[in-house]
Design a protein around this motif. Structure first.
Motif, PDB file in Angstrom:
ATOM      1  N   ALA A 152       0.866  -1.176   0.000  1.00 51.58           N
ATOM      2  CA  ALA A 152       0.000   0.000   0.000  1.00 51.58           C
ATOM      3  C   ALA A 152       0.898   1.219   0.000  1.00 51.58           C
ATOM      4  N   ILE A 207       0.887   5.026   0.247  1.00 56.65           N
ATOM      5  CA  ILE A 207      -0.084   5.997   0.762  1.00 56.65           C
ATOM      6  C   ILE A 207       0.472   7.419   0.702  1.00 56.65           C
ATOM      7  N   GLN A 233      -4.592   7.835  -1.635  1.00 54.49           N
ATOM      8  CA  GLN A 233      -4.482   9.053  -0.834  1.00 54.49           C
ATOM      9  C   GLN A 233      -5.299   8.937   0.441  1.00 54.49           C
ATOM     10  N   ALA A 261      -7.621   4.509   7.799  1.00 52.17           N
ATOM     11  CA  ALA A 261      -6.669   3.407   7.664  1.00 52.17           C
ATOM     12  C   ALA A 261      -7.242   2.061   8.101  1.00 52.17           C
ATOM     13  N   VAL A 269       3.117  -1.226   4.233  1.00 53.34           N
ATOM     14  CA  VAL A 269       2.592   0.111   3.966  1.00 53.34           C
ATOM     15  C   VAL A 269       3.780   1.060   3.798  1.00 53.34           C
ATOM     16  N   VAL A 299       4.556   5.128   3.191  1.00 52.44           N
ATOM     17  CA  VAL A 299       3.928   6.453   3.236  1.00 52.44           C
ATOM     18  C   VAL A 299       4.903   7.500   2.694  1.00 52.44           C
ATOM     19  N   PRO A 343      -6.773  -0.023  -1.496  1.00 48.90           N
ATOM     20  CA  PRO A 343      -5.445   0.597  -1.593  1.00 48.90           C
ATOM     21  C   PRO A 343      -4.289  -0.395  -1.566  1.00 48.90           C
TER      22      PRO A 343
END
Length: 410
Positions: A19, A21, A39, A49, A60, A62, A313
């Motif tokens: 994912a 993000i 997003q 989340a 994940v 970011v 996502p």
């Protein structure tokens, strides 16, 4: 701890779960982001989340564009129980410096896929003036609006009927039972018109089928008036048309490589803690609320294809779809499979007790930080609408340059 842009790209190419993000507000995200980024603004991380990233051990990554959002996001995600959270080295600038593509707008990879479908399948379309002429001469046509009903009610093509995307193969022949009736599918821009029209073509309906080229944007740019406040909806099909739709939709999903599973097989998939599993009931919201299978959240099938980045996502996850009638799940699954997802359709179990009510999704976002879409509402500047169309026309070439999509077109 950070991961490089190359590491993320390798995971996408390998179809590993990941994912990616973007922590910025939607308007900033729409200015440029990696193809498969999703997003979630930092201010809504605790709300969104747990819903959108259901497996706490999924990888994940970011990033931001230097706004200082990454460290607090990692801290908050850790507090929520996420154990595999990393920062993208260098953030958005690191992605750009690696020489990788940045895509504008929202739902970009679904829109790019729609352009790829038209490019490969030469989906038939008609420009707005030609459709206006057919309306004026009272030709034998049926205009089917593939957007959500709320969008249709805001503005619509004169005489159009609301048939949200996943409902098309199920209901189109109820609206146009005569094979000599020409069906024209529209949305606000391009993607849902293309996917909707191609759905009917793929299903082999006997009618001639066209997309309205450039949707309500093209209609407005041609100086033609839209209707507002309409409430025409397609009826459910009779038994014979339902059987026909089931056969046609199942054949399409089979060609796309979609598998069907029973309830006990779903139970096994649910037990696999090392894979993210999204479970979606693809019917209309009011139908879902009246009775749905436990564990399934709601996303209308057409919107699930249009907004896959929002609804799923975690790229590389599994998706299971349900639909008590069948065609909506089969057609939605056929598109998700072409979008590169491992997607299965659950054969509706009659022995399972249904739940009622909404699915518990986080409250909708407000106007803060929202990207002003040039295809929504009736007050968009002509230059913005044309710029949006020009951007979509270039997406096939941008997909080629990016090289990570893995889409197929049947």
């Amino acid at each position: 701890m950070t991961v490089s842009a190359h590491d993320v790209r390798n995971a996408l190419l390998a179809r590993d779960e990941i994912a990616l993000i973007d922590l910025r507000e939607e308007a900033a995200f729409a200015g440029g982001h990696p193809l498969f980024a999703a997003q979630i603004p930092l201010r809504r991380l605790e709300l969104e989340a747990p819903w959108r990233l259901p497996r706490r051990t999924a990888p994940v990554v970011v990033y931001d564009a230097g706004e200082g959002l990454v460290e607090p996001a990692i801290e908050r995600l850790g507090a929520l129980g996420y154990t595999e959270v990393r920062a993208l080295h260098g953030g958005l600038d690191g992605w750009r410096a690696a020489g990788f593509e940045l895509f504008e707008d929202v739902n970009s990879y679904s829109k790019a896929f729609g352009e790829l479908v038209e490019h490969h399948r030469h989906t038939p379309s008609l420009p707005a003036p030609d459709v206006q002429a057919l309306i004026e001469e009272k030709a034998d046509i049926a205009i089917l609006d593939a957007r959500r009903f709320e969008e249709y009610a805001t503005m619509s093509i004169p005489g159009g009927v609301s048939v949200p995307g996943a409902e098309l193969v199920l209901r189109a022949r109820e609206v146009a039972p005569d094979p000599d009736t020409t069906i024209i599918v529209n949305c606000a821009g391009r993607t849902r018109s293309i996917i909707g029209a191609q759905s009917l073509v793929n299903a082999g309906v006997p009618n001639r089928v066209f997309a309205l080229r450039n949707g309500t944007i093209g209609w407005t740019l041609a100086g033609q008036a839209l209707e507002t406040g309409q409430a025409r909806r397609a009826a459910e099909p009779d038994a014979d048309l339902l059987d026909d739709a089931r056969v046609r939709a199942r054949a399409v999903s089979y060609r796309a490589g979609v598998r069907h599973i029973a309830w006990d097989e779903l139970t096994y998939l649910r037990s696999q803690s090392a894979r993210t599993l999204y479970q979606y009931d693809v019917r209309l919201p009011e139908v879902y609320a009246a009775g749905h299978l436990p564990g399934f959240r709601n996303a209308q099938g057409g919107q699930l294809v249009q907004e896959t980045d929002h609804n799923a996502p975690v790229r590389g996850a599994r998706i299971v779809l349900s639909d008590d009638l069948g065609p909506r799940a089969d057609m939605t699954a056929s598109w998700l499979a072409q979008l590169g997802w491992e997607v299965l359709v659950l054969d509706w179990p009659d022995h399972v007790a249904l739940e009622t009510g909404p699915d518990g999704a986080p409250p909708a976002r407000g106007p803060e930080g929202r990207y002003k879409r040039p295809y929504e509402g009736t007050d968009n500047a002509a230059v913005a609408m044309q710029a949006y169309l020009d951007w979509e026309y270039g997406l096939v070439e941008q997909l080629r340059r990016d090289g990570t999509h893995g889409f197929t077109v049947i």
